[in-house]
Design an enzyme around this catalytic site. Structure first.
Site, PDB file in Angstrom:
ATOM      1  N   GLU A 212       0.886  -1.218  -0.067  1.00 22.10           N
ATOM      2  CA  GLU A 212       0.218  -0.155   0.058  1.00 22.10           C
ATOM      3  C   GLU A 212       1.130   1.365   0.055  1.00 22.10           C
ATOM      4  O   GLU A 212       1.336   1.663   1.024  1.00 22.10           O
ATOM      5  CB  GLU A 212      -0.911   0.022   1.176  1.00 22.10           C
ATOM      6  CG  GLU A 212      -2.078   0.903   1.009  1.00 22.10           C
ATOM      7  CD  GLU A 212      -1.898   2.228   1.490  1.00 22.10           C
ATOM      8  OE1 GLU A 212      -1.572   3.111   0.420  1.00 22.10           O
ATOM      9  OE2 GLU A 212      -1.773   2.599   2.589  1.00 22.10           O
ATOM     10  N   CYS A 246      -2.479   9.306   2.479  1.00 20.58           N
ATOM     11  CA  CYS A 246      -2.417   8.827   1.234  1.00 20.58           C
ATOM     12  C   CYS A 246      -3.721   9.056   0.287  1.00 20.58           C
ATOM     13  O   CYS A 246      -3.613   9.459  -0.690  1.00 20.58           O
ATOM     14  CB  CYS A 246      -1.877   7.330   1.065  1.00 20.58           C
ATOM     15  SG  CYS A 246      -3.231   6.199   2.158  1.00 20.58           S
TER      16      CYS A 246
END
Length: 474
Positions: A212, A246
């Protein structure tokens, strides 16, 4: 290349021994541990939020919300255990049945960042503990107290000693851990350069890896009826966690005819925010996690100004030092400058106009990243086209994606691969084992009975047209 160094074998051995016991623990006992951990998180919420504020600068009110997210994940995973652990039934030939069972694989190594010290870990730990795996993690150095708290919570909840543990590995030891035979998978959250190195190390050791990585998420605003509302909402979202998220709305793409109104409303709220003490209730914008992060942002913005890019905000910020960082707004930057191409991890927002859907899609997809995207449009045809053509792992139409623990999280392109949470996340580190059962009783050839046995071979030894069950192509 990730350096390697001698490992403290005891922590890995303890985790492996605990995982061997845990995989045989009944599911209802596993869910009981998850629920007790949720309760402990509830009672310790204030203390945990305060520690995050002190370690990495998260405003205490946002820290409490992070803990609430952890509780939701733990409770969802426990309450939906049957559905999450249910495998697949596969159509098979008459006389047999086939299914895929989800089984544990062992110990997963989690390499975690500092921006969400608890949430990042819980979304790895919860599904893997339900599955029957152990989790050994290496947390960011900034978050030493938070890492210790996570391990303490699961120990207090009744998990076997060492099943969930802070490895305290050094950077070099992490490389050795990836290749250790007791580690069966690796989950990494962080930058794409480091992620590529982790993936190479895991690939060399033939280990499953979930990455990720970064994101440069676009938000497309084409709904003229919601300009003021969306300007306020997106300004608040970009300030959350000081922009160190993010999936933060980093690039906001606005239809050209409503761009002037949007810029005015967005600027009024976004640029008015000032950095404050993260321990104060009223603080919306806390400091950046490190002074180095602030310096990197300032260098990129100074370059933007030098190149004539429209940068708005307190210009004195670009000459300051330290962790406090006042918001900066960039309008219609060129697509070849770092302010557009790089993930700006801080309270910096990009606004860019688009004349039509085609230009908006081109702008949104103009990134090496593909994590999430959000689209606001009242036009159904436009909406369908955005959904079909945007390159991302997660997309939301006319509202935020939300934080449901049932939603799988992950991206495409340099945002990584694999998913966390939900029915997809629990499969990442599972042995998805095929089980084929044959239900026809085999005829005992030695008894002299005639006819065909269950393998399609006559008792005389002549083969029928059916292949024996072990005749499987590879």
């Amino acid at each position: 290349m990730i350096p390697t160094a001698n490992l403290p074998e005891a922590v890995i051995r303890t985790a492996a021994e605990a995982a061997a016991v845990w995989r045989r623990t009944p599911v209802h006992d596993r869910t009981a541990v998850l629920l007790r951990a949720a309760q402990i998180y509830g009672t310790r919420s204030e203390d945990l939020a305060r520690t995050m504020a002190q370690e990495m600068g998260k405003p205490i009110s946002q820290g409490r919300e992070e803990i609430r997210s952890c509780i939701r994940i733990l409770e969802y995973t426990a309450n939906e255990a049957d559905a999450l652990l249910r495998g697949d039934t596969i159509a098979s030939e008459p006389g047999s049945s086939a299914r895929v069972a989800l089984l544990p694989t062992g110990v997963v190594l989690g390499i975690m960042p500092w921006n969400y010290p608890h949430y990042q870990l819980i979304r790895l730990i919860a599904p893997n503990l339900l599955l029957g795996n152990g989790v050994l993690f290496k947390h960011a150095r900034l978050c030493g107290s938070s890492a210790l708290a996570v391990a303490e919570i699961f120990a207090a909840a009744g998990a076997p000693a060492g099943l969930v543990a802070d490895s305290q590995f050094t950077h070099a030891q992490t490389g050795s851990a990836i290749s250790h035979p007791a580690i069966t998978g690796v989950s990494f959250t962080g930058g794409d350069t480091a992620g590529a190195a982790i993936a190479r190390a895991a690939g060399g050791a033939v280990k499953k890896v979930v990455l990720e990585l970064g994101g440069n998420d676009p938000v497309i605003v084409f709904d003229e009826s919601r300009v003021d509302e969306l300007a306020r909402t997106l300004a608040t979202a970009r300030l959350s966690n000081a922009g160190q998220t993010c999936v933060s709305p980093k690039r906001i793409i606005v239809r050209a005819d409503i761009m002037p109104q949007f810029v005015t409303r967005f600027s009024a709220q976004f640029l008015a925010a000032t950095p404050g003490d993260p321990l104060l209730e009223e603080t919306v914008l806390g400091p950046l996690a490190t002074a180095g992060a602030g310096q990197s942002l300032r260098e990129i913005l100074r370059s933007a100004v030098a190149n004539g890019i429209d940068v708005r905000g307190d210009s004195a910020e670009l000459e300051r030092t330290g962790r406090n960082f006042s918001p900066q707004l960039i309008v219609n930057p060129p697509r070849n400058h770092a302010v557009w191409t790089e993930e700006l991890f801080g309270p910096v927002a990009i606004l860019h106009s688009a004349v039509d859907v085609s230009e908006a899609i081109s702008l949104a997809n103009d990134s090496v990243y593909g994590l999430g995207a959000t689209v606001y449009t009242s036009n159904v045809v436009e909406g369908e086209r955005f959904l079909a053509e945007l390159e991302c792992g997660m997309i939301s139409l006319n509202g935020p994606k939300g934080g449901s623990p049932a939603f799988p999280f992950g991206g495409v392109k340099r945002s990584g691969f694999g998913r966390e949470l939900g029915s997809l996340g629990i499969r990442e580190f599972a042995n998805q084992q095929l089980i084929v059962e044959h239900h026809n009783a085999r005829t005992d050839v030695s008894s002299g009975s005639s006819g065909r046995n269950s393998y399609g071979r006559s008792s005389s030894g002549r083969s029928s047209s059916a292949a024996p069950p072990d005749h499987m192509p590879h």
